[in-house]
Design a protein around this motif. Structure first.
Motif, PDB file in Angstrom:
ATOM      1  N   THR A 251       0.829  -1.212   0.000  1.00  0.00           N
ATOM      2  CA  THR A 251       0.000   0.000   0.000  1.00  0.00           C
ATOM      3  C   THR A 251       0.860   1.257   0.000  1.00  0.00           C
ATOM      4  OG1 THR A 251      -0.134  -0.073   2.417  1.00  0.00           O
ATOM      5  CG2 THR A 251      -1.890  -1.153   1.178  1.00  0.00           C
ATOM      6  N   PHE A 252       2.032   1.168  -0.601  1.00  0.00           N
ATOM      7  CA  PHE A 252       2.991   2.278  -0.601  1.00  0.00           C
ATOM      8  C   PHE A 252       2.374   3.580  -1.091  1.00  0.00           C
ATOM      9  CE2 PHE A 252       7.041   4.260  -0.624  1.00  0.00           C
ATOM     10  CZ  PHE A 252       7.198   4.958  -1.809  1.00  0.00           C
ATOM     11  N   ARG A 253       1.559   3.486  -2.137  1.00  0.00           N
ATOM     12  CA  ARG A 253       1.021   4.699  -2.741  1.00  0.00           C
ATOM     13  C   ARG A 253       0.013   5.405  -1.824  1.00  0.00           C
ATOM     14  NH1 ARG A 253      -0.218   4.137  -7.753  1.00  0.00           N
ATOM     15  NH2 ARG A 253       0.978   2.215  -8.042  1.00  0.00           N
ATOM     16  N   GLN A 254      -0.359   4.777  -0.730  1.00  0.00           N
ATOM     17  CA  GLN A 254      -1.286   5.392   0.215  1.00  0.00           C
ATOM     18  C   GLN A 254      -0.569   6.289   1.227  1.00  0.00           C
ATOM     19  OE1 GLN A 254      -3.755   2.469   2.107  1.00  0.00           O
ATOM     20  NE2 GLN A 254      -4.402   1.527   0.185  1.00  0.00           N
ATOM     21  N   PHE A 255       0.760   6.222   1.218  1.00  0.00           N
ATOM     22  CA  PHE A 255       1.523   6.950   2.233  1.00  0.00           C
ATOM     23  C   PHE A 255       2.151   8.223   1.696  1.00  0.00           C
ATOM     24  CE2 PHE A 255       1.351   4.042   5.712  1.00  0.00           C
ATOM     25  CZ  PHE A 255       1.244   2.784   5.153  1.00  0.00           C
ATOM     26  N   LEU A 256       2.013   9.278   2.456  1.00  0.00           N
ATOM     27  CA  LEU A 256       2.849  10.457   2.286  1.00  0.00           C
ATOM     28  C   LEU A 256       4.254  10.051   2.731  1.00  0.00           C
ATOM     29  CD1 LEU A 256       2.969  13.615   1.875  1.00  0.00           C
ATOM     30  CD2 LEU A 256       2.563  13.768   4.344  1.00  0.00           C
ATOM     31  N   MET A 257       5.263  10.376   1.962  1.00  0.00           N
ATOM     32  CA  MET A 257       6.633   9.974   2.265  1.00  0.00           C
ATOM     33  C   MET A 257       7.488  11.209   2.513  1.00  0.00           C
ATOM     34  SD  MET A 257       6.585   6.691   2.241  1.00  0.00           S
ATOM     35  CE  MET A 257       8.341   6.387   2.369  1.00  0.00           C
ATOM     36  N   ALA A 258       8.391  11.079   3.458  1.00  0.00           N
ATOM     37  CA  ALA A 258       9.223  12.229   3.822  1.00  0.00           C
ATOM     38  C   ALA A 258      10.626  11.790   4.212  1.00  0.00           C
ATOM     39  CB  ALA A 258       8.586  12.986   4.981  1.00  0.00           C
TER      40      ALA A 258
ATOM     41  N   ALA B  59       9.197  16.286   1.654  1.00  0.00           N
ATOM     42  CA  ALA B  59       8.128  15.299   1.565  1.00  0.00           C
ATOM     43  C   ALA B  59       7.586  15.270   0.144  1.00  0.00           C
ATOM     44  CB  ALA B  59       7.012  15.617   2.556  1.00  0.00           C
ATOM     45  N   VAL B  60       6.986  14.156  -0.196  1.00  0.00           N
ATOM     46  CA  VAL B  60       6.368  14.013  -1.513  1.00  0.00           C
ATOM     47  C   VAL B  60       4.980  13.419  -1.318  1.00  0.00           C
ATOM     48  CG1 VAL B  60       7.485  11.753  -1.864  1.00  0.00           C
ATOM     49  CG2 VAL B  60       6.655  13.056  -3.836  1.00  0.00           C
ATOM     50  N   SER B  61       4.038  13.952  -2.067  1.00  0.00           N
ATOM     51  CA  SER B  61       2.657  13.498  -1.948  1.00  0.00           C
ATOM     52  C   SER B  61       2.493  12.065  -2.444  1.00  0.00           C
ATOM     53  CB  SER B  61       1.735  14.428  -2.734  1.00  0.00           C
ATOM     54  OG  SER B  61       2.040  14.366  -4.127  1.00  0.00           O
ATOM     55  N   ARG B  62       1.333  11.501  -2.184  1.00  0.00           N
ATOM     56  CA  ARG B  62       1.081  10.103  -2.521  1.00  0.00           C
ATOM     57  C   ARG B  62       1.217   9.838  -4.025  1.00  0.00           C
ATOM     58  NH1 ARG B  62      -1.544  11.888   1.654  1.00  0.00           N
ATOM     59  NH2 ARG B  62      -1.839  10.593   3.518  1.00  0.00           N
ATOM     60  N   SER B  63       0.808  10.794  -4.824  1.00  0.00           N
ATOM     61  CA  SER B  63       0.889  10.639  -6.278  1.00  0.00           C
ATOM     62  C   SER B  63       2.270  10.978  -6.822  1.00  0.00           C
ATOM     63  CB  SER B  63      -0.141  11.532  -6.954  1.00  0.00           C
ATOM     64  OG  SER B  63       0.191  12.903  -6.724  1.00  0.00           O
ATOM     65  N   GLY B  64       3.042  11.717  -6.012  1.00  0.00           N
ATOM     66  CA  GLY B  64       4.342  12.179  -6.471  1.00  0.00           C
ATOM     67  C   GLY B  64       4.309  13.524  -7.154  1.00  0.00           C
TER      68      GLY B  64
ATOM     69  N   SER C 134      11.467  12.536  -5.092  1.00  0.00           N
ATOM     70  CA  SER C 134      10.619  11.873  -6.063  1.00  0.00           C
ATOM     71  C   SER C 134      10.267  10.500  -5.523  1.00  0.00           C
ATOM     72  CB  SER C 134      11.328  11.757  -7.421  1.00  0.00           C
ATOM     73  OG  SER C 134      12.525  11.009  -7.283  1.00  0.00           O
ATOM     74  N   ARG C 135       9.308   9.869  -6.160  1.00  0.00           N
ATOM     75  CA  ARG C 135       8.925   8.524  -5.745  1.00  0.00           C
ATOM     76  C   ARG C 135       8.548   7.714  -6.965  1.00  0.00           C
ATOM     77  NH1 ARG C 135       4.192   9.130  -1.644  1.00  0.00           N
ATOM     78  NH2 ARG C 135       4.062   6.842  -1.796  1.00  0.00           N
ATOM     79  N   ASP C 136       8.736   6.419  -6.835  1.00  0.00           N
ATOM     80  CA  ASP C 136       8.352   5.469  -7.871  1.00  0.00           C
ATOM     81  C   ASP C 136       7.409   4.479  -7.205  1.00  0.00           C
ATOM     82  OD1 ASP C 136       8.105   3.426  -9.721  1.00  0.00           O
ATOM     83  OD2 ASP C 136      10.166   3.597 -10.407  1.00  0.00           O
ATOM     84  N   ASN C 137       6.139   4.668  -7.391  1.00  0.00           N
ATOM     85  CA  ASN C 137       5.160   3.819  -6.711  1.00  0.00           C
ATOM     86  C   ASN C 137       5.195   2.379  -7.221  1.00  0.00           C
ATOM     87  OD1 ASN C 137       4.311   5.832  -4.984  1.00  0.00           O
ATOM     88  ND2 ASN C 137       2.567   6.427  -6.259  1.00  0.00           N
ATOM     89  N   ALA C 138       5.686   2.180  -8.417  1.00  0.00           N
ATOM     90  CA  ALA C 138       5.803   0.819  -8.938  1.00  0.00           C
ATOM     91  C   ALA C 138       6.927   0.050  -8.249  1.00  0.00           C
ATOM     92  CB  ALA C 138       6.041   0.852 -10.445  1.00  0.00           C
ATOM     93  N   LYS C 139       7.914   0.804  -7.743  1.00  0.00           N
ATOM     94  CA  LYS C 139       9.054   0.180  -7.067  1.00  0.00           C
ATOM     95  C   LYS C 139       9.004   0.366  -5.555  1.00  0.00           C
ATOM     96  CE  LYS C 139      12.255   0.651 -10.948  1.00  0.00           C
ATOM     97  NZ  LYS C 139      13.566   1.201 -11.402  1.00  0.00           N
TER      98      LYS C 139
ATOM     99  N   ALA D  81      10.462   8.378   6.217  1.00  0.00           N
ATOM    100  CA  ALA D  81       9.285   8.150   7.038  1.00  0.00           C
ATOM    101  C   ALA D  81       8.056   8.049   6.154  1.00  0.00           C
ATOM    102  CB  ALA D  81       9.124   9.287   8.051  1.00  0.00           C
ATOM    103  N   ALA D  82       7.096   7.273   6.621  1.00  0.00           N
ATOM    104  CA  ALA D  82       5.834   7.093   5.910  1.00  0.00           C
ATOM    105  C   ALA D  82       4.690   7.482   6.839  1.00  0.00           C
ATOM    106  CB  ALA D  82       5.686   5.644   5.462  1.00  0.00           C
ATOM    107  N   GLY D  83       3.735   8.227   6.330  1.00  0.00           N
ATOM    108  CA  GLY D  83       2.646   8.695   7.175  1.00  0.00           C
ATOM    109  C   GLY D  83       1.483   9.141   6.359  1.00  0.00           C
ATOM    110  N   GLY D  84       0.927  10.017   6.799  1.00  0.00           N
ATOM    111  CA  GLY D  84      -0.002  10.762   7.503  1.00  0.00           C
ATOM    112  C   GLY D  84      -0.520  11.892   6.666  1.00  0.00           C
ATOM    113  N   SER D  85      -0.620  13.008   7.352  1.00  0.00           N
ATOM    114  CA  SER D  85      -1.347  14.143   6.799  1.00  0.00           C
ATOM    115  C   SER D  85      -0.504  15.419   6.695  1.00  0.00           C
ATOM    116  CB  SER D  85      -2.596  14.404   7.634  1.00  0.00           C
ATOM    117  OG  SER D  85      -2.255  14.447   8.994  1.00  0.00           O
ATOM    118  N   SER D  86      -0.029  15.933   7.806  1.00  0.00           N
ATOM    119  CA  SER D  86       0.763  17.164   7.789  1.00  0.00           C
ATOM    120  C   SER D  86       2.213  16.813   7.498  1.00  0.00           C
ATOM    121  CB  SER D  86       0.659  17.877   9.134  1.00  0.00           C
ATOM    122  OG  SER D  86      -0.693  18.189   9.413  1.00  0.00           O
TER     123      SER D  86
END
Length: 121
Positions: free
Chosen positions: A27-34, A49-54, A70-75, A96-101
């Motif tokens: 469920t990586f694409r569900q996480f905000l990443m920072a 940080a990068v948004s769920r869509s990138g 950047s992020r690669d949701n496929a990887k 880190a993987a999260g959340g909202s703010s």
């Protein structure tokens, strides 16, 4: 969710590094990443940080203009490209993987083990 950060090392001032963080989750694409960092004797601070869509990225003023997330949701991987590194960038970098703010440490539920970046002058 397990996060594995890599890519740290020793670099001279003005150099570049690319940090990677691989996540073990379907469920990586569900996480905000920072990325956060912690220098010796200092508190952990937000880097970017990068948004769920990138599509959207956010940066601390201290790295803005020198760093790109950047992020690669496929990887299931997120990246932090850092250029024009300065000695004050020396720290352990945590993904880190999260959340909202995106800037709030407390919003992130999962943390990697950290990778050390050392910038020599």
């Amino acid at each position: 969710v397990q996060l594995q950060a890599s890519g740290g090392g020793l670099v001279q001032a003005g150099g570049s590094l690319r940090l990677s963080c691989a996540a073990s989750t379907l469920t990586f694409r569900q996480f905000l990443m920072a990325w956060f960092r912690q220098a010796p004797g200092k508190e952990r601070e937000f880097v970017g940080a990068v948004s769920r869509s990138g599509v959207n990225t956010y940066y601390a003023d201290s790295v803005k203009g020198r760093s790109t997330m950047s992020r690669d949701n496929a990887k299931n991987t997120v990246y932090l490209q850092m250029n024009s590194l300065k000695p004050e960038d020396t720290a352990v970098y945590y993904c880190a993987a999260g959340g909202s703010s995106y800037w709030e440490i407390s919003d992130y539920d999962y943390w990697g083990q950290g990778t050390l970046v050392t910038v020599s002058s």
